[in-house]
Write an enzyme that holds these catalytic residues in place. Sequence first.
Site, PDB file in Angstrom:
ATOM      1  N   ARG A  77       0.858  -1.186   0.000  1.00  0.00           N
ATOM      2  CA  ARG A  77       0.000   0.000   0.000  1.00  0.00           C
ATOM      3  C   ARG A  77       0.893   1.235   0.000  1.00  0.00           C
ATOM      4  O   ARG A  77       1.682   1.430   0.914  1.00  0.00           O
ATOM      5  CB  ARG A  77      -0.898  -0.012   1.240  1.00  0.00           C
ATOM      6  CG  ARG A  77      -1.695   1.266   1.462  1.00  0.00           C
ATOM      7  CD  ARG A  77      -2.609   1.148   2.692  1.00  0.00           C
ATOM      8  NE  ARG A  77      -3.330   2.381   2.952  1.00  0.00           N
ATOM      9  CZ  ARG A  77      -3.024   3.245   3.928  1.00  0.00           C
ATOM     10  NH1 ARG A  77      -2.025   3.007   4.762  1.00  0.00           N
ATOM     11  NH2 ARG A  77      -3.731   4.347   4.091  1.00  0.00           N
ATOM     12  N   HIS A 121      -2.685  10.931   0.990  1.00  0.00           N
ATOM     13  CA  HIS A 121      -2.075  10.741   2.314  1.00  0.00           C
ATOM     14  C   HIS A 121      -1.434  12.083   2.711  1.00  0.00           C
ATOM     15  O   HIS A 121      -0.225  12.188   2.868  1.00  0.00           O
ATOM     16  CB  HIS A 121      -1.071   9.586   2.280  1.00  0.00           C
ATOM     17  CG  HIS A 121      -0.758   8.986   3.625  1.00  0.00           C
ATOM     18  ND1 HIS A 121      -0.896   7.638   3.897  1.00  0.00           N
ATOM     19  CD2 HIS A 121      -0.306   9.546   4.766  1.00  0.00           C
ATOM     20  CE1 HIS A 121      -0.527   7.400   5.148  1.00  0.00           C
ATOM     21  NE2 HIS A 121      -0.160   8.546   5.705  1.00  0.00           N
ATOM     22  N   GLU A 166      -6.965   8.515   6.752  1.00  0.00           N
ATOM     23  CA  GLU A 166      -7.172   9.173   8.049  1.00  0.00           C
ATOM     24  C   GLU A 166      -7.661  10.622   7.954  1.00  0.00           C
ATOM     25  O   GLU A 166      -6.939  11.559   8.304  1.00  0.00           O
ATOM     26  CB  GLU A 166      -5.885   9.124   8.872  1.00  0.00           C
ATOM     27  CG  GLU A 166      -5.379   7.722   9.117  1.00  0.00           C
ATOM     28  CD  GLU A 166      -4.187   7.684  10.077  1.00  0.00           C
ATOM     29  OE1 GLU A 166      -3.627   8.746  10.371  1.00  0.00           O
ATOM     30  OE2 GLU A 166      -3.843   6.597  10.541  1.00  0.00           O
ATOM     31  N   ASN A 295      -6.606   1.845  10.474  1.00  0.00           N
ATOM     32  CA  ASN A 295      -5.262   2.071  11.005  1.00  0.00           C
ATOM     33  C   ASN A 295      -5.366   2.112  12.516  1.00  0.00           C
ATOM     34  O   ASN A 295      -6.115   2.929  13.061  1.00  0.00           O
ATOM     35  CB  ASN A 295      -4.684   3.409  10.518  1.00  0.00           C
ATOM     36  CG  ASN A 295      -4.400   3.417   9.024  1.00  0.00           C
ATOM     37  OD1 ASN A 295      -4.541   2.404   8.345  1.00  0.00           O
ATOM     38  ND2 ASN A 295      -4.001   4.570   8.518  1.00  0.00           N
ATOM     39  N   TYR A 297      -3.213   2.185  16.234  1.00  0.00           N
ATOM     40  CA  TYR A 297      -1.942   2.333  16.969  1.00  0.00           C
ATOM     41  C   TYR A 297      -2.100   2.201  18.472  1.00  0.00           C
ATOM     42  O   TYR A 297      -1.286   1.582  19.137  1.00  0.00           O
ATOM     43  CB  TYR A 297      -1.280   3.678  16.616  1.00  0.00           C
ATOM     44  CG  TYR A 297      -0.771   3.683  15.194  1.00  0.00           C
ATOM     45  CD1 TYR A 297       0.466   3.142  14.882  1.00  0.00           C
ATOM     46  CD2 TYR A 297      -1.556   4.161  14.147  1.00  0.00           C
ATOM     47  CE1 TYR A 297       0.929   3.100  13.573  1.00  0.00           C
ATOM     48  CE2 TYR A 297      -1.099   4.120  12.825  1.00  0.00           C
ATOM     49  CZ  TYR A 297       0.133   3.587  12.556  1.00  0.00           C
ATOM     50  OH  TYR A 297       0.582   3.527  11.259  1.00  0.00           O
ATOM     51  N   GLU A 361      -2.919  -0.131   8.425  1.00  0.00           N
ATOM     52  CA  GLU A 361      -1.694   0.233   9.142  1.00  0.00           C
ATOM     53  C   GLU A 361      -1.777  -0.282  10.566  1.00  0.00           C
ATOM     54  O   GLU A 361      -2.820  -0.168  11.211  1.00  0.00           O
ATOM     55  CB  GLU A 361      -1.487   1.758   9.241  1.00  0.00           C
ATOM     56  CG  GLU A 361      -1.120   2.454   7.969  1.00  0.00           C
ATOM     57  CD  GLU A 361      -0.980   3.978   8.133  1.00  0.00           C
ATOM     58  OE1 GLU A 361      -0.710   4.445   9.256  1.00  0.00           O
ATOM     59  OE2 GLU A 361      -1.152   4.676   7.124  1.00  0.00           O
TER      60      GLU A 361
HETATM   61  C1  PNW Z   1      -0.672   7.514  10.906  1.00  0.00           C
HETATM   62  N1  PNW Z   1      -2.795  10.318  16.369  1.00  0.00           N
HETATM   63  O1  PNW Z   1      -0.740   8.772  11.488  1.00  0.00           O
HETATM   64  C2  PNW Z   1      -0.334   7.791   9.458  1.00  0.00           C
HETATM   65  O2  PNW Z   1      -1.225   7.200   8.545  1.00  0.00           O
HETATM   66  C3  PNW Z   1       1.081   7.491   9.098  1.00  0.00           C
HETATM   67  O3  PNW Z   1       1.453   8.291   8.007  1.00  0.00           O
HETATM   68  C4  PNW Z   1       1.987   7.698  10.293  1.00  0.00           C
HETATM   69  O4  PNW Z   1       3.349   7.587   9.981  1.00  0.00           O
HETATM   70  C5  PNW Z   1       1.584   6.651  11.333  1.00  0.00           C
HETATM   71  O5  PNW Z   1       0.202   6.730  11.646  1.00  0.00           O
HETATM   72  C6  PNW Z   1       2.373   6.747  12.627  1.00  0.00           C
HETATM   73  O6  PNW Z   1       2.146   7.960  13.250  1.00  0.00           O
HETATM   74  C7  PNW Z   1      -1.254   9.072  12.722  1.00  0.00           C
HETATM   75  O7  PNW Z   1      -2.358  11.379  16.890  1.00  0.00           O
HETATM   76  C8  PNW Z   1      -0.812  10.239  13.307  1.00  0.00           C
HETATM   77  O8  PNW Z   1      -3.681   9.645  16.943  1.00  0.00           O
HETATM   78  C9  PNW Z   1      -1.329  10.652  14.514  1.00  0.00           C
HETATM   79  C10 PNW Z   1      -2.295   9.891  15.143  1.00  0.00           C
HETATM   80  C11 PNW Z   1      -2.732   8.700  14.557  1.00  0.00           C
HETATM   81  C12 PNW Z   1      -2.210   8.300  13.348  1.00  0.00           C
END
Ligand code: PNW
Length: 455
Positions: A77, A121, A166, A295, A297, A361
């Site tokens: 991707r 993006h 996002e 995505n 995290y 992601e």
């Molecule tokens: C994503 N938050 O960004 C993006 O899709 C990527 O480009 C980035 O490198 C990756 O996650 C890691 O950061 C985010 O603040 C940025 O919750 C910020 C947040 C979540 C996702």
Amino acid sequence: MDISSLPDGFRWGVATSAYQIEGAVDADGRTPSIWDTFCKVPGAIDNGDTGDVACDHYRRMPSDVALIKELGLDTYRFSVAWPRVQPHGKGPVNPAGIGFYDRLVDELLAHDIDPWVTLYHWDLPQELEDAGGWPLRDTAYRFADYAMLVFDALSDRVDTWTTLNEPWCSAMLGYAYGAHAPGRREYPAAIAAVHHLLLGHGLATLRMREAAPRKIDIGITINAATAYPASDDPVDIEAARRADGMGRRLYLDPIEFGRYPADVIADLALEGVELPVLQGDLAVISTPIDVLGINYYFSQKFTGYTEDGRTTDDAGLPITRTIPLGKPCTAMNWEIVPEGFTDLLLTITREYPGLPLVITENGSAFHDVPDDHGYVNDQDRIAYFTTHLTAVATAIAQGADIRGYLAWSLLDNFEWSYGYTKRFGLIRVDYETQARIPKASALYLRDLAQRQRGR
Ligand code: PNW
């Protein structure tokens, strides 16, 4: 890691984005995006880093594709840089700019890797920001026109398309909090941006669908999390509801149901802002999608109280405050919450039944320590992948329809406002020499994918 509940045909892949890896910002007619401009603002990016060179992927693309192949992954991707393809944000295609993605797609197919295109993006052409950016309705129409340029060039070979990556980040980090490009802090503009991003998604989806030469999967990728209430006190439960509304339902409800969530509209009204919806917009936004990209995290816990026990701020608005769950953190200071991933996937499955999901992601930054040969034995990242893949498998076992898992990211890269200080790669990049060295986690994912396919 128990892979037995992952379905046959499960995708294993890796993701990147254009501005984070390509460099070559002046090559072949590319114009500045909002990120080129934002990087020049003193203090905006750690170290004063920029994407000018990044991983030099624009020049090293063939060998980077060979690396994906070595990892045995079946899906890649990547995102297309709008200012390469359409340097003024409108007008005809720039042949040299689209040429890069044309060669990338061919290179991937020659290696039997499935290309997955993300159209946006975050790298809006600066000229469109100067005209008003995403708070301006016209940007949605510009996006759909740009999407069609890319679609016309690549849809003979690309089967899977994501409109936006996002939109929460684009709207909120970009226009409300000023942490991302274009660095504006204008709440009403950010709320307008939310609607125009979704409208752009819908317009592009409609037009691509109409023009599709064969069965093509189109969708959007959102960043989402589980918002846990800090306690069963109704004030905390309300805070978690507001957070979930602004983070997730504000995006998914209009796409899936053709209406914005009433509770979120009421929250916004209390804040004195409104979504600039015109007649017919929601029908466009709710054009059916084939796949939803998730995505993930981290997750967070929310309270409706200030530290000294008040429930409203100076403006009389209700408090929505995060408090730590008490878990270990990654180098981003994001708590590691794999059960929040399972809970999220099951919530989405329950609220939007029948929608196929792909993890577009998931990954982590840690304080990587290379040995003398540049090799990183990243057991912390391996543990992150293990627990989060287990979280995915658990959700599948409980009924979630999850078709694949794309790790973030192929390479260490430009981590937005953190510059090069945060490393998310499966592959270490030495920014002095541009040498690439697979980390232990890359080999771990390679072996896991191989085992799952061969079982
Ligand atoms: C994503 N938050 O960004 C993006 O899709 C990527 O480009 C980035 O490198 C990756 O996650 C890691 O950061 C985010 O603040 C940025 O919750 C910020 C947040 C979540 C996702």
